[in-house]
Design an enzyme around this catalytic site. Structure first.
Site, PDB file in Angstrom:
ATOM      1  N   GLY A 181      -0.218  -3.727   3.967  1.00 11.81           N
ATOM      2  CA  GLY A 181      -0.856  -2.418   3.920  1.00 11.81           C
ATOM      3  C   GLY A 181      -0.145  -1.456   4.837  1.00 11.81           C
ATOM      4  CB  SER A 182      -1.223  -0.139   8.093  1.00 17.52           C
ATOM      5  OG  SER A 182      -2.532  -0.166   7.566  1.00 17.52           O
ATOM      6  N   GLY A 207      -5.375  -2.855   8.703  1.00 21.84           N
ATOM      7  CA  GLY A 207      -5.049  -1.703   9.540  1.00 21.84           C
ATOM      8  C   GLY A 207      -4.860  -2.025  11.010  1.00 21.84           C
ATOM      9  CG  ASP A 230      -2.083  -0.831   1.204  1.00 19.49           C
ATOM     10  OD1 ASP A 230      -2.255  -1.512   0.186  1.00 19.49           O
ATOM     11  OD2 ASP A 230      -2.866  -0.838   2.176  1.00 19.49           O
ATOM     12  CE  LYS A 249      -7.216  -1.235  -0.165  1.00 20.46           C
ATOM     13  NZ  LYS A 249      -7.194  -2.689  -0.246  1.00 20.46           N
ATOM     14  N   GLY A 306      -3.333  -7.356   8.081  1.00 18.80           N
ATOM     15  CA  GLY A 306      -2.678  -7.496   9.382  1.00 18.80           C
ATOM     16  C   GLY A 306      -1.237  -7.965   9.330  1.00 18.80           C
ATOM     17  NE  ARG A 330      -3.871 -22.511  11.200  1.00 19.53           N
ATOM     18  CZ  ARG A 330      -2.924 -23.420  10.944  1.00 19.53           C
ATOM     19  NH1 ARG A 330      -3.168 -24.459  10.174  1.00 19.53           N
ATOM     20  NH2 ARG A 330      -1.716 -23.272  11.454  1.00 19.53           N
TER      21      ARG A 330
END
Lengths: 294, 193
Positions: free
Chosen positions: A235-236, A153, A24, A81, A214, A165
């Site tokens: 991402g973050s 995030g 990102d 997005k 995450g 899973r």
């Protein structure tokens, strides 16, 4: 003879991204850092998920200016997005010549029943999934790539692990079943029968499946790869950390060498501060982005 | 027979599938220690900038370069072709082993990616071009054209190296697999265009 935007060409780009890291970024400068660090693609955003989460309000498609700035600054593919069900945002992205559209739960959904009919676009789509039913419904709508939703995030990998899973276990159930059970499994997972038939034939998901939501450390990326995903979105985790360039590079190396603990320990050294994470338990049900999508 | 496939990222598993269909063993090469005793090499498609970066850590392209110069049969597709080109427009030269100039992303972005007819040796079939490079110049008389899309050169051979800009590994058609089998076994090109 020459035909553009066929399903094979759309899925083909996802194949070329396999084993790689998609990052990102919010501007040209970050995009260049990501490209230099070895990202296989970047996701152009106005705000990264951690900030979207902190700011609240309605999260929409990024401004065209930001997206074009990123597209002009790097030679690797650029993704952007659109809101779930917001096919006009997707039309705008398509007309910009974006390389991939993410119909994303990170943005505020625009339609509470329908996702975008992804067959109508030149650009391929990636969509989030928490289980096989969601993944196959998105594939039936024309998604060329799937990613776990995880919980964007948060810097907390637990939800991505759960989703990976779940998808794997449900996939194995389909692969192992007697063909006569497919209709019942289709009902059980709310999964389109034709996609289940395709899975049964190929013994795998018919599109590439990345991990997302995450992932904050090289170890997180390698964990997701060992759990069987084809690549990772970060991402973050990168630009909210102490040393983005170094962390980005370490996650790239870890994603390639995910099975080699020696390499993983080497790239995990002296990485500086990771992003501060959020415990999923502290989020209310409304705050969980993974609940969005149908 | 063991075929080493550069596996930093990209379509290495698709190539691995082609090798398994031929009944050979494939080795996914990520570090130098993986490079022992391979009989042929494949450099797959993916993102050449990412591959170069990943190589900075393991530095195995130096060994790959030596193996190619020693004469091991080597197939490259798309990004792999960029890694081996002598000159690269809009990109960097990595381990020059084939006398061509390539232009990165020459067709444009993903929306310009396509399936197109390709004459590959004496066979014509439809293959994928994904954000493909173009072979914009041939820099030596010893480079032979082996594949064309309309008037464009999309595949060349020079000594033990075959470089393509399209993706036969996404088709695995009979003609391609037969050719690949001969190429790996004979260690060189055995067909003519």
């Amino acid at each position: 003879m020459k035909i553009e935007s066929t399903n094979k060409v759309k899925k083909g780009l996802a194949e070329m991204l396999k084993g790689g890291v998609i990052m990102d970024v919010v501007n040209a400068e970050q995009a260049k850092i990501a490209e230099k660090a070895g990202a296989v693609a970047v996701m152009a955003l106005e705000r990264i998920p951690a900030d979207i989460r902190a700011d609240g309000g309605v999260a929409r498609m990024s401004s065209v200016g930001v997206i074009q700035e990123v597209m002009d600054s790097v030679s690797i593919p650029v993704m952007a997005k659109a809101r779930i069900g917001h096919f006009v945002e997707a039309q705008i992205l398509d007309s910009l010549g974006i390389d991939f559209i993410d119909e994303s739960e990170v943005l505020t959904p625009a339609d509470e029943v329908n996702h975008i009919n992804k067959q109508n676009f030149k650009a391929p789509f990636v969509c989030g999934a928490t289980g096989l039913g969601e993944a196959t419904r998105r594939i039936a709508e024309g998604a060329s790539m799937i990613r776990t939703k995880g919980e964007a995030g948060t810097g907390n990998v637990v939800e991505a692990v759960r989703h990976m899973r779940t998808i794997t276990n449900e996939l194995n159930e389909v692969i192992a079943c007697d063909e006569n059970e497919l209709v019942a499994l289709s009902k059980k997972f709310r999964a389109p029968l034709n996609v289940l038939e395709e899975i049964k034939e190929q013994n795998k998901l018919p599109v590439v499946n990345f991990a997302a939501g995450g992932i904050a450390t090289p170890a997180d990326a390698a964990l997701m790869m060992q759990l069987g995903c084809d690549g990772v979105f970060v991402g973050s985790g990168i630009f909210k950390s102490g040393d983005p360039a170094e962390r980005a590079e370490a996650i790239v190396i870890a994603t390639t060498n995910y099975n080699d603990p020696k390499v993983l320990s080497e790239v995990s050294k002296d990485l500086g501060e990771p992003m501060v994470g959020i415990n999923i338990d502290t989020l209310s049900e409304e705050e969980k982005l993974a609940k969005r999508g149908w | 027979m063991k075929v080493g496939i550069l596996s930093f990222q990209g379509s290495f598993l698709d190539h691995s599938k082609s090798i398994h269909e031929l009944g050979y063993e494939s080795l996914l090469i990520k570090q130098s220690k993986d490079l022992t005793s391979v009989d042929a090499l494949i450099l797959p498609g993916g993102e050449s900038t990412a591959m170069k970066k990943i190589n900075q850590f393991s530095n195995i392209l130096t060994d790959v370069d030596q193996l190619i110069k020693d004469g091991i049969p080597t197939l490259t597709t798309c990004a792999g072709t960029i890694l081996l080109a002598k000159e690269v427009i809009d990109g960097e030269v990595t381990i020059p082993n084939i006398d061509i100039e390539v232009t990165r992303n020459a067709y444009g972005r993903q929306t310009e990616s396509f399936e197109g007819s390709v004459k590959f040796f004496e066979n014509e079939d439809i293959y994928c071009f994904i954000r493909a490079p173009k072979i914009s110049k041939i820099l030596s008389d010893t480079v032979n054209v082996i594949a064309q899309h309309n008037d464009e050169i999309v595949g060349v051979a020079q000594k033990n190296v075959v470089s393509l800009t399209f993706h036969p590994e996404l088709n695995n058609d009979e003609y391609y697999l037969n050719w690949l089998n001969d190429f790996i076994k004979e260690g060189q090109n055995v067909r003519s265009f």
